[in-house]
Design a protein around this motif. Structure first.
Motif, mmCIF file in Angstrom:
data_model
loop_
_atom_site.group_PDB
_atom_site.id
_atom_site.type_symbol
_atom_site.label_atom_id
_atom_site.label_comp_id
_atom_site.label_asym_id
_atom_site.label_seq_id
_atom_site.Cartn_x
_atom_site.Cartn_y
_atom_site.Cartn_z
ATOM 1 N N VAL A 191 9.208 1.541 1.040
ATOM 2 C CA VAL A 191 8.567 0.295 0.608
ATOM 3 C C VAL A 191 8.171 -0.429 1.892
ATOM 4 C CG1 VAL A 191 8.875 -1.910 -0.584
ATOM 5 C CG2 VAL A 191 9.942 0.181 -1.495
ATOM 6 N N VAL A 192 6.863 -0.580 2.106
ATOM 7 C CA VAL A 192 6.370 -1.148 3.377
ATOM 8 C C VAL A 192 5.941 -2.590 3.154
ATOM 9 C CG1 VAL A 192 4.845 -0.821 5.342
ATOM 10 C CG2 VAL A 192 5.492 1.165 3.961
ATOM 11 N N LEU A 193 6.698 -3.515 3.736
ATOM 12 C CA LEU A 193 6.374 -4.942 3.667
ATOM 13 C C LEU A 193 5.561 -5.275 4.904
ATOM 14 C CD1 LEU A 193 10.044 -5.962 2.928
ATOM 15 C CD2 LEU A 193 8.205 -6.052 1.275
ATOM 16 N N TYR A 194 4.347 -5.746 4.712
ATOM 17 C CA TYR A 194 3.485 -6.030 5.862
ATOM 18 C C TYR A 194 2.461 -7.061 5.452
ATOM 19 C CZ TYR A 194 -0.322 -3.326 3.771
ATOM 20 O OH TYR A 194 -1.327 -2.903 2.939
ATOM 21 N N ASN A 195 1.706 -7.541 6.451
ATOM 22 C CA ASN A 195 0.598 -8.455 6.149
ATOM 23 C C ASN A 195 -0.707 -7.761 6.474
ATOM 24 O OD1 ASN A 195 1.660 -8.917 8.973
ATOM 25 N ND2 ASN A 195 -0.246 -10.062 9.119
ATOM 26 N N ASP A 196 -1.611 -7.800 5.513
ATOM 27 C CA ASP A 196 -2.963 -7.287 5.738
ATOM 28 C C ASP A 196 -3.713 -8.301 6.617
ATOM 29 O OD1 ASP A 196 -5.216 -5.370 4.614
ATOM 30 O OD2 ASP A 196 -6.012 -7.416 4.558
ATOM 31 N N HIS A 197 -4.582 -7.773 7.494
ATOM 32 C CA HIS A 197 -5.285 -8.639 8.452
ATOM 33 C C HIS A 197 -6.789 -8.684 8.183
ATOM 34 C CE1 HIS A 197 -1.612 -7.326 10.530
ATOM 35 N NE2 HIS A 197 -1.743 -8.328 11.369
ATOM 36 N N GLN A 229 6.816 9.281 0.289
ATOM 37 C CA GLN A 229 5.814 8.530 -0.470
ATOM 38 C C GLN A 229 5.966 7.044 -0.117
ATOM 39 O OE1 GLN A 229 6.736 9.833 -4.509
ATOM 40 N NE2 GLN A 229 4.997 11.231 -4.396
ATOM 41 N N VAL A 230 4.991 6.240 -0.501
ATOM 42 C CA VAL A 230 5.000 4.842 -0.058
ATOM 43 C C VAL A 230 4.670 3.876 -1.203
ATOM 44 C CG1 VAL A 230 4.333 5.454 2.307
ATOM 45 C CG2 VAL A 230 2.549 4.886 0.638
ATOM 46 N N VAL A 231 5.156 2.654 -1.029
ATOM 47 C CA VAL A 231 4.734 1.519 -1.863
ATOM 48 C C VAL A 231 4.430 0.359 -0.916
ATOM 49 C CG1 VAL A 231 5.379 -0.144 -3.645
ATOM 50 C CG2 VAL A 231 6.201 2.215 -3.799
ATOM 51 N N PRO A 232 3.147 -0.024 -0.766
ATOM 52 C CA PRO A 232 2.826 -1.170 0.094
ATOM 53 C C PRO A 232 3.077 -2.498 -0.628
ATOM 54 C CG PRO A 232 0.905 0.288 -0.263
ATOM 55 C CD PRO A 232 1.946 0.633 -1.287
ATOM 56 N N VAL A 233 3.684 -3.442 0.099
ATOM 57 C CA VAL A 233 3.871 -4.803 -0.412
ATOM 58 C C VAL A 233 3.332 -5.755 0.655
ATOM 59 C CG1 VAL A 233 5.534 -6.560 -1.142
ATOM 60 C CG2 VAL A 233 5.945 -4.153 -1.711
ATOM 61 N N CYS A 234 2.289 -6.501 0.318
ATOM 62 C CA CYS A 234 1.680 -7.422 1.292
ATOM 63 C C CYS A 234 2.188 -8.837 1.076
ATOM 64 C CB CYS A 234 0.163 -7.470 1.114
ATOM 65 S SG CYS A 234 -0.662 -6.019 1.719
ATOM 66 N N ILE A 235 2.522 -9.486 2.164
ATOM 67 C CA ILE A 235 2.861 -10.914 2.143
ATOM 68 C C ILE A 235 1.822 -11.619 3.013
ATOM 69 C CG2 ILE A 235 4.579 -12.652 2.760
ATOM 70 C CD1 ILE A 235 6.768 -10.540 2.382
ATOM 71 N N ASN A 236 1.175 -12.629 2.468
ATOM 72 C CA ASN A 236 0.155 -13.336 3.244
ATOM 73 C C ASN A 236 0.778 -14.146 4.376
ATOM 74 O OD1 ASN A 236 -2.002 -14.955 4.175
ATOM 75 N ND2 ASN A 236 -1.589 -16.506 2.601
ATOM 76 N N THR A 237 0.442 -13.782 5.612
ATOM 77 C CA THR A 237 0.809 -14.646 6.747
ATOM 78 C C THR A 237 -0.446 -14.972 7.556
ATOM 79 O OG1 THR A 237 1.323 -12.719 8.137
ATOM 80 C CG2 THR A 237 3.173 -13.773 6.987
ATOM 81 N N VAL A 238 -1.603 -14.730 6.944
ATOM 82 C CA VAL A 238 -2.873 -14.836 7.672
ATOM 83 C C VAL A 238 -3.577 -16.151 7.377
ATOM 84 C CG1 VAL A 238 -5.178 -13.811 7.804
ATOM 85 C CG2 VAL A 238 -3.175 -12.346 7.886
ATOM 86 N N GLN A 239 -3.578 -16.553 6.108
ATOM 87 C CA GLN A 239 -4.278 -17.783 5.731
ATOM 88 C C GLN A 239 -3.278 -18.773 5.149
ATOM 89 O OE1 GLN A 239 -8.355 -18.420 4.386
ATOM 90 N NE2 GLN A 239 -7.494 -18.206 2.350
ATOM 91 N N PHE A 240 -3.229 -19.967 5.774
ATOM 92 C CA PHE A 240 -2.276 -20.977 5.309
ATOM 93 C C PHE A 240 -2.795 -21.641 4.054
ATOM 94 C CE2 PHE A 240 1.126 -21.200 8.404
ATOM 95 C CZ PHE A 240 0.665 -20.258 9.288
ATOM 96 N N PRO A 241 -1.897 -22.084 3.135
ATOM 97 C CA PRO A 241 -0.443 -22.033 3.246
ATOM 98 C C PRO A 241 0.110 -20.631 2.972
ATOM 99 C CG PRO A 241 -1.044 -22.976 1.136
ATOM 100 C CD PRO A 241 -2.329 -22.734 1.886
ATOM 101 N N VAL A 242 1.170 -20.273 3.701
ATOM 102 C CA VAL A 242 1.807 -18.974 3.531
ATOM 103 C C VAL A 242 3.149 -19.194 2.818
ATOM 104 C CG1 VAL A 242 0.689 -18.170 5.651
ATOM 105 C CG2 VAL A 242 3.063 -18.932 5.748
ATOM 106 N N PRO A 243 3.666 -18.168 2.152
ATOM 107 C CA PRO A 243 4.951 -18.338 1.455
ATOM 108 C C PRO A 243 6.055 -18.741 2.435
ATOM 109 C CG PRO A 243 3.959 -16.201 0.927
ATOM 110 C CD PRO A 243 3.141 -16.794 2.020
ATOM 111 N N SER A 244 6.987 -19.560 1.962
ATOM 112 C CA SER A 244 8.060 -20.043 2.843
ATOM 113 C C SER A 244 9.022 -18.912 3.192
ATOM 114 C CB SER A 244 8.837 -21.162 2.148
ATOM 115 O OG SER A 244 9.567 -20.613 1.059
ATOM 116 N N ALA A 245 9.800 -19.143 4.238
ATOM 117 C CA ALA A 245 10.817 -18.164 4.642
ATOM 118 C C ALA A 245 11.804 -17.925 3.495
ATOM 119 C CB ALA A 245 11.540 -18.654 5.891
#
Ligand code: DHB
Ligand code: FE
Length: 279
Positions: free
Chosen positions: A53-59, A143-159
């Motif tokens: 499970v890959v947690l990342y931010n798309d750019h 095998q993979v499961v991508p999970v994107c968290i927005n850190t590119v455009q504010f507001p971003v989800p809190s910690a």
């Protein structure tokens, strides 16, 4: 039931892709960075995950500023890389674990996370390069499961929200009726800022304290809001939210097995941690 074998958290920087392509791993600039992954790879050979499970931010490759989900989960059979404009060579496609994708989507929705589901999805350097550091042959034995968290455009989800997302992912994986072994991979950070007056900003004391906190006091970083985290870690350093979510998936306790920290790779303080669930 499925088992979470552990979590790996790592920085991602497009320049790593060029260094791999040009085989610069033993050059003085790159060696302290690439050497950090040797222990992570030998740990992976021991724990033998089936799915990541890959947690990342798309750019800006899969989502652009016109449409930016806070949380998006891939449910595609296959994920391809494409030209992102950095001039990095593209790498072979990844096979999706669609069974886990839909299980996660159902469980996270039940846990009141409102997700964007992606049945087609391009994956960028934040996904591909950490995978290439962990499996340099690029034959992807997982095998993979991508999970994107927005850190590119504010507001971003809190910690705190990212921590809770990670916790919910951990619970969902452990409740999955499967005998698969699952690795959580979180990519981003550590401190860096690519633009503006503070371009080049790096905060080593903060990064080291954050790395320590992941095992000693994992909610430590949730004391700050997003603006405060940007102040401490830089505009792109807020990608550390991926580390927090990955750590959340391990549950209450975690053991640090390995770490590396090297300044700089391009404009970034490059970090790596390997963590296992508490025994
Ligand atoms: C750099 C770092 C990043 O996290 C990124 O997404 C792009 C570039 C850098 O340091 O060059
Ligand atoms: Fe990034």
């Amino acid at each position: 039931m499925a088992e979470i074998v552990g979590a790996i958290t790592t920085s991602h920087v497009p320049a790593i892709g060029k260094a791999i392509f040009q085989q610069l791993q033993d050059e003085p600039y790159w060696k302290p960075f690439f050497d950090g992954y040797v222990n992570a790879r030998s740990w992976l050979r021991d724990v033998r995950p089936d799915t990541v499970v890959v947690l990342y931010n798309d750019h800006g490759l899969n989502f652009f500023l016109d449409k930016m989900p806070a949380f998006a989960v891939g449910a595609a059979p296959r994920y391809t890389h494409a030209d992102e404009g950095w001039g990095i060579p593209t790498i072979p496609p990844f096979t999706g674990d669609q069974d886990l994708s839909w299980h996660l989507i159902q469980q996270l929705t039940d846990a009141e996370f409102d997700l964007t589901t992606c049945q087609e999805m391009l994956v960028d350097h934040a996904f591909t390069l950490p995978m290439a550091l962990l499996w340099p042959e690029q034959d992807w034995p997982v095998q993979v499961v991508p999970v994107c968290i927005n850190t590119v455009q504010f507001p971003v989800p809190s910690a705190r929200r990212c921590w809770k997302l990670g916790e919910a992912i951990g619970q969902a994986v452990r409740a999955w009726d499967s005998d698969k072994r699952v690795l959580i991979l979180g990519t981003g950070g550590l401190s860096h800022q690519l633009e503006g007056e503070r371009a080049g900003f790096i905060n080593k004391p903060f990064d080291l304290a954050f790395m320590d906190s992941l095992t000693a006091d994992p909610l430590w970083a949730t004391q700050w809001n997003s603006a405060e985290l940007v102040e401490k870690a830089g505009t792109q350093g807020i990608e550390l939210l991926m580390w927090l979510a990955a750590r959340g998936a391990l549950g209450e306790g975690a053991r640090e097995l390995h770490r590396n920290y090297h300044i700089p790779i391009s404009n970034t303080a490059a970090g790596l941690m390997v963590m296992a669930p508490a025994a």
